[in-house]
Design an enzyme around this catalytic site. Structure first.
Site, PDB file in Angstrom:
ATOM      1  N   LYS A   1       1.023  -1.026  -0.064  1.00 38.75           N
ATOM      2  CA  LYS A   1       0.111  -0.170  -0.035  1.00 38.75           C
ATOM      3  C   LYS A   1       1.034   1.222   0.037  1.00 38.75           C
ATOM      4  CE  LYS A   1      -1.855   3.033   2.058  1.00 38.75           C
ATOM      5  NZ  LYS A   1      -1.485   4.512   1.725  1.00 38.75           N
TER       6      LYS A   1
ATOM      7  N   GLY B   1       7.050   5.234   8.048  1.00 35.74           N
ATOM      8  CA  GLY B   1       6.310   6.535   8.028  1.00 35.74           C
ATOM      9  C   GLY B   1       6.514   7.049   9.414  1.00 35.74           C
ATOM     10  N   SER B   2       5.606   7.744   9.775  1.00 33.35           N
ATOM     11  CA  SER B   2       5.562   8.701  10.900  1.00 33.35           C
ATOM     12  C   SER B   2       5.653   7.649  12.338  1.00 33.35           C
ATOM     13  CB  SER B   2       4.625   9.699  11.052  1.00 33.35           C
ATOM     14  OG  SER B   2       3.501   9.106  11.053  1.00 33.35           O
ATOM     15  N   THR B   3       6.043   8.043  13.439  1.00 29.75           N
ATOM     16  CA  THR B   3       5.990   7.567  14.636  1.00 29.75           C
ATOM     17  C   THR B   3       4.618   7.406  15.200  1.00 29.75           C
ATOM     18  OG1 THR B   3       8.242   7.892  15.422  1.00 29.75           O
ATOM     19  CG2 THR B   3       6.708   7.604  16.884  1.00 29.75           C
TER      20      THR B   3
ATOM     21  N   GLY C   1       3.095   4.696  13.013  1.00 30.64           N
ATOM     22  CA  GLY C   1       3.769   3.330  13.796  1.00 30.64           C
ATOM     23  C   GLY C   1       2.861   3.020  14.952  1.00 30.64           C
TER      24      GLY C   1
ATOM     25  N   GLU D   1       9.829   1.508  10.598  1.00 31.33           N
ATOM     26  CA  GLU D   1      10.919   2.509  10.124  1.00 31.33           C
ATOM     27  C   GLU D   1      10.433   3.890  10.424  1.00 31.33           C
ATOM     28  OE1 GLU D   1      14.189   1.706   9.547  1.00 31.33           O
ATOM     29  OE2 GLU D   1      13.968  -0.175   9.592  1.00 31.33           O
TER      30      GLU D   1
ATOM     31  N   CYS E   1      14.165  10.711   6.763  1.00 33.30           N
ATOM     32  CA  CYS E   1      14.223  10.293   7.983  1.00 33.30           C
ATOM     33  C   CYS E   1      15.264  10.533   8.623  1.00 33.30           C
ATOM     34  CB  CYS E   1      13.651   8.856   8.159  1.00 33.30           C
ATOM     35  SG  CYS E   1      14.746   7.688   6.875  1.00 33.30           S
TER      36      CYS E   1
ATOM     37  N   GLU F   1      10.358  16.189  15.047  1.00 30.08           N
ATOM     38  CA  GLU F   1      10.812  15.984  13.797  1.00 30.08           C
ATOM     39  C   GLU F   1      10.024  17.009  12.946  1.00 30.08           C
ATOM     40  OE1 GLU F   1       9.401  12.683  11.583  1.00 30.08           O
ATOM     41  OE2 GLU F   1      11.373  12.202  10.813  1.00 30.08           O
TER      42      GLU F   1
HETATM   43  P1  NAD Z   1       2.779   8.628   7.487  1.00 27.57           P
HETATM   44  O1  NAD Z   1       2.677   7.684   8.523  1.00 27.57           O
HETATM   45  O2  NAD Z   1       1.650   9.851   7.313  1.00 27.57           O
HETATM   46  O3  NAD Z   1       2.248   7.721   6.152  1.00 27.57           O
HETATM   47  C1  NAD Z   1       3.018   6.323   5.934  1.00 27.57           C
HETATM   48  C2  NAD Z   1       2.274   5.415   5.256  1.00 27.57           C
HETATM   49  O4  NAD Z   1       1.049   5.064   6.284  1.00 27.57           O
HETATM   50  C3  NAD Z   1       1.359   6.143   3.990  1.00 27.57           C
HETATM   51  O5  NAD Z   1       1.138   4.828   3.158  1.00 27.57           O
HETATM   52  C4  NAD Z   1      -0.060   6.099   4.654  1.00 27.57           C
HETATM   53  O6  NAD Z   1      -1.100   6.191   3.748  1.00 27.57           O
HETATM   54  C5  NAD Z   1      -0.025   5.031   5.720  1.00 27.57           C
HETATM   55  N1  NAD Z   1      -1.156   5.491   6.919  1.00 27.57           N
HETATM   56  C6  NAD Z   1      -1.473   6.427   7.381  1.00 27.57           C
HETATM   57  N2  NAD Z   1      -2.204   6.468   8.345  1.00 27.57           N
HETATM   58  C7  NAD Z   1      -2.589   5.410   8.344  1.00 27.57           C
HETATM   59  C8  NAD Z   1      -3.618   4.425   9.310  1.00 27.57           C
HETATM   60  N3  NAD Z   1      -4.071   4.897  10.266  1.00 27.57           N
HETATM   61  N4  NAD Z   1      -3.305   2.827   9.261  1.00 27.57           N
HETATM   62  C9  NAD Z   1      -2.523   2.436   8.255  1.00 27.57           C
HETATM   63  N5  NAD Z   1      -1.763   3.126   7.452  1.00 27.57           N
HETATM   64  C10 NAD Z   1      -1.823   4.453   7.333  1.00 27.57           C
HETATM   65  O7  NAD Z   1       4.276   9.063   7.078  1.00 27.57           O
HETATM   66  P2  NAD Z   1       4.605  10.059   5.857  1.00 27.57           P
HETATM   67  O8  NAD Z   1       4.053  11.349   6.345  1.00 27.57           O
HETATM   68  O9  NAD Z   1       4.088   9.563   4.554  1.00 27.57           O
HETATM   69  O10 NAD Z   1       6.097   9.837   5.820  1.00 27.57           O
HETATM   70  C11 NAD Z   1       6.927  10.830   6.580  1.00 27.57           C
HETATM   71  C12 NAD Z   1       7.214  10.039   8.005  1.00 27.57           C
HETATM   72  O11 NAD Z   1       7.996   8.790   7.531  1.00 27.57           O
HETATM   73  C13 NAD Z   1       8.410  10.985   8.717  1.00 27.57           C
HETATM   74  O12 NAD Z   1       8.081  10.594  10.161  1.00 27.57           O
HETATM   75  C14 NAD Z   1       9.822  10.043   8.524  1.00 27.57           C
HETATM   76  O13 NAD Z   1      10.811  10.224   9.391  1.00 27.57           O
HETATM   77  C15 NAD Z   1       9.310   8.756   8.262  1.00 27.57           C
HETATM   78  N6  NAD Z   1      10.202   8.004   7.485  1.00 27.57           N
HETATM   79  C16 NAD Z   1      10.708   7.163   8.177  1.00 27.57           C
HETATM   80  C17 NAD Z   1      11.980   5.845   7.428  1.00 27.57           C
HETATM   81  C18 NAD Z   1      12.765   5.297   8.135  1.00 27.57           C
HETATM   82  O14 NAD Z   1      13.516   4.299   7.421  1.00 27.57           O
HETATM   83  N7  NAD Z   1      12.856   5.255   9.365  1.00 27.57           N
HETATM   84  C19 NAD Z   1      12.125   6.400   5.971  1.00 27.57           C
HETATM   85  C20 NAD Z   1      11.106   7.475   5.432  1.00 27.57           C
HETATM   86  C21 NAD Z   1      10.281   7.977   6.102  1.00 27.57           C
END
Ligand code: NAD
Length: 498
Positions: free
Chosen positions: A194, A247-249, A252, A269, A303, A400
């Site tokens: 996804k 994605g975001s903490t 997560g 991650e 990130c 962040e």
């Molecule tokens: P996000 O958490 O908003 O979204 C990430 C993914 O999760 C998207 O596909 C989104 O559709 C999905 N998502 C959102 N809400 C959800 C829910 N309730 N249930 C299931 N899935 C859901 O993050 P973002 O804004 O897309 O990315 C930025 C964040 O990602 C930053 O915090 C960044 O630090 C982190 N990041 C971490 C790494 C790493 O390897 N540690 C790499 C890249 C980005």
């Protein structure tokens, strides 16, 4: 598709691709969302829509999980000889390489990153990830431990965890999708991906290439859609064995809750607030450039961005002025314009978020050394920004920002203990950067910082051979290296009484 937003620089593949309807890839077929819904994809350099993709939801996720389960249980992938699986992964790498310029352009339209950077981030890097993981196929095996129980022969087996749900962010769309697909496939799993709703296009193109190279139907399924519908359905699905999330903490943490229903495995991650230490004996020019690159690449939407900059007081002004001068020279513009070094932020929401943080920094007493403002009023461009007079209590230092904003703070000869405490004064633990010629300081500090990656003097922290992941609220588990494959495997113990 809005022709007005398309320069005629499109390569033949991209222009054909963008003209097609973008469907879901389920069980080897391209199908519309069951609901018939679609949504716009926006070019962040213009703020205008340039493609529409299917809005998959829980019903589509269910079909995709069923397809992945069928493919897994049939053995169509898992039971292929390792040499055949390896060949298919290598073929996929070759297929991406054959159209690397098109893919870079697509990623640039979708995410905003400069085409030159996209050629690496969405091209060479995922290609290398596929080739690296292809090398692991069939090579992560069990052991034959010697038991204390007499008269036994025992061994362990490494088996694929099963159906994997991969949920990815928008900041490195193809790279992060491949960082999950490649090791999962190498381990023998099947997958439902996804991708982020803001950047779904290169994942869809990847699906087409997966089909072209002959990876069996249902082994990889791709459902575009929103996090709170498609993402949630995948994380909650009772027949998914593992979620691999980047994605975001905050998301997560929500995913962990959603995964409890069937206690699926979860790897995460997440975000970071990574410190950079520059000591007075460092190569100042290199360190200054490294610090600037470390926060302004991909418009700071990285990130591992080095967003807390600690510089020894003897060289503080020189380094901060150097980073500011670097920032002022960065050519900010559309990623598709030749010569652009930094593209726009991903969305209006992200622009508001970054602007809000800069505003809060100002209110808290930070000095804006350079930048601080939006550029123009079309697209989501932000000036590379350096803040000084910041301290540990400010939101700009604690949280962040995920934008091109660095907080500079002086340090003195306070000793390793104090510096390590400063580095660890965060809820995150993803990366840290040390610039010094003194190996003793580098090793001691590297040992004391609680973070998944430490880079000394710009050393390569992101390499397929090096495990990557976070301490504390930066995540669970590791990608890359042997551990990256292990995360998609279960261990089974077999004991035979002789
Ligand atoms: P996000 O958490 O908003 O979204 C990430 C993914 O999760 C998207 O596909 C989104 O559709 C999905 N998502 C959102 N809400 C959800 C829910 N309730 N249930 C299931 N899935 C859901 O993050 P973002 O804004 O897309 O990315 C930025 C964040 O990602 C930053 O915090 C960044 O630090 C982190 N990041 C971490 C790494 C790493 O390897 N540690 C790499 C890249 C980005």
């Amino acid at each position: 598709m809005n022709q007005a937003v398309f320069p005629d620089r499109l390569q033949p593949m991209s222009s054909k691709f963008l003209a097609e309807p973008h469907k879901l890839f389920i069980g080897g077929e391209w199908v519309p969302a069951r609901s018939g819904e679609t949504f716009d994809v926006i070019n962040p350099a213009t703020g205008l829509a340039f493609a529409r993709v299917a809005a998959g939801d829980a019903a589509d996720i269910d079909l995709a999980v069923k397809a992945a389960r069928r493919a897994f249980e049939s053995g169509a992938w898992t039971n292929l000889p390792p040499s055949a699986r390896q060949r298919l992964l290598l073929r996929l790498a070759d297929a991406i390489e054959a159209e690397i310029d098109d893919i870079a352009l697509l990623e640039s339209f979708d995410n905003g990153m400069p085409v030159g950077a996209a050629r690496f981030i969405a091209g060479m890097a995922p290609i290398e990830t596929l080739r690296y993981n292809a090398g692991w196929v069939g090579k992560v095996n069990g052991e034959t431990p010697t038991l204390s129980a007499p008269n036994h022969h025992a061994y362990t087996l490494k088996e694929p965890v099963g159906v994997v749900g991969a949920i990815t962010p928008w900041n490195g769309p193809l790279l992060i999708a491949v960082a999950k697909i490649a090791p999962a496939l190498a381990a023998g799993c099947t997958i439902v991906l996804k991708p982020a709703e803001l950047t779904p296009l290169t994942a869809i193109r990847l699906g087409q290439l997966i089909q072209d190279v002959g990876i069996p139907a249902g082994v990889v399924n791709i459902v575009t859609g929103f996090g709170t519908t498609a993402g949630k359905a995948l994380a909650e699905h009772p027949d998914v064995d593992k979620i691999s999330f980047t994605g975001s903490t905050a998301t997560g943490k929500a995913i962990v809750q959603m995964a409890t229903g069937n206690l699926k495995r979860v790897s995460l991650e997440l975000g970071g607030k990574s410190p950079v230490f520059i000591f007075p004996d460092a190569d100042i020019e290199k360190a200054t450039e490294g610090a600037a690159n470390g926060i302004f690449s991909n418009a700071g939407q990285v990130c591992v961005a080095g967003s807390r900059l600690y510089v020894h007081e003897k060289i503080f002004d020189k380094v901060v002025d150097g980073v500011a001068a670097y920032a002022q020279k960065i050519k900010v513009g559309s990623g598709q314009e030749p010569g652009t070094q930094m593209g726009p932020l991903i969305s209006q929401k992200q622009l508001d978020r970054v602007s809000g943080y800069i505003q809060s920094g100002r209110q808290d007493g930070a000095e804006v050394v350079t930048g601080g403002d939006r550029i123009g009023n079309q697209g989501y461009f932000m000036q590379p920004t350096v803040l000084a007079q910041t301290n540990r209590d400010m939101a700009v230092v604690r949280e962040e920002i995920f934008g091109p904003v660095v907080c500079a703070m002086p340090m003195n000869d306070e000793g390793i203990d104090r510096l390590a405490a400063t580095a660890n004064d965060t809820t995150y633990g993803l990366s840290a950067y040390i610039w010094t010629q003194n190996l003793s300081i580098a090793h001691k500090l590297a040992k004391r910082i609680r973070s998944g990656t430490i880079r000394v003097n710009g050393g390569a922290g992101l390499d397929n051979a090096l495990p990557f992941g976070g301490y504390r609220q930066s995540g669970w588990g590791r990608e890359n290296g042997r551990e990256g494959i292990e995360t998609f495997l279960e261990t089974k113990s077999v004991a035979i009484q002789l």
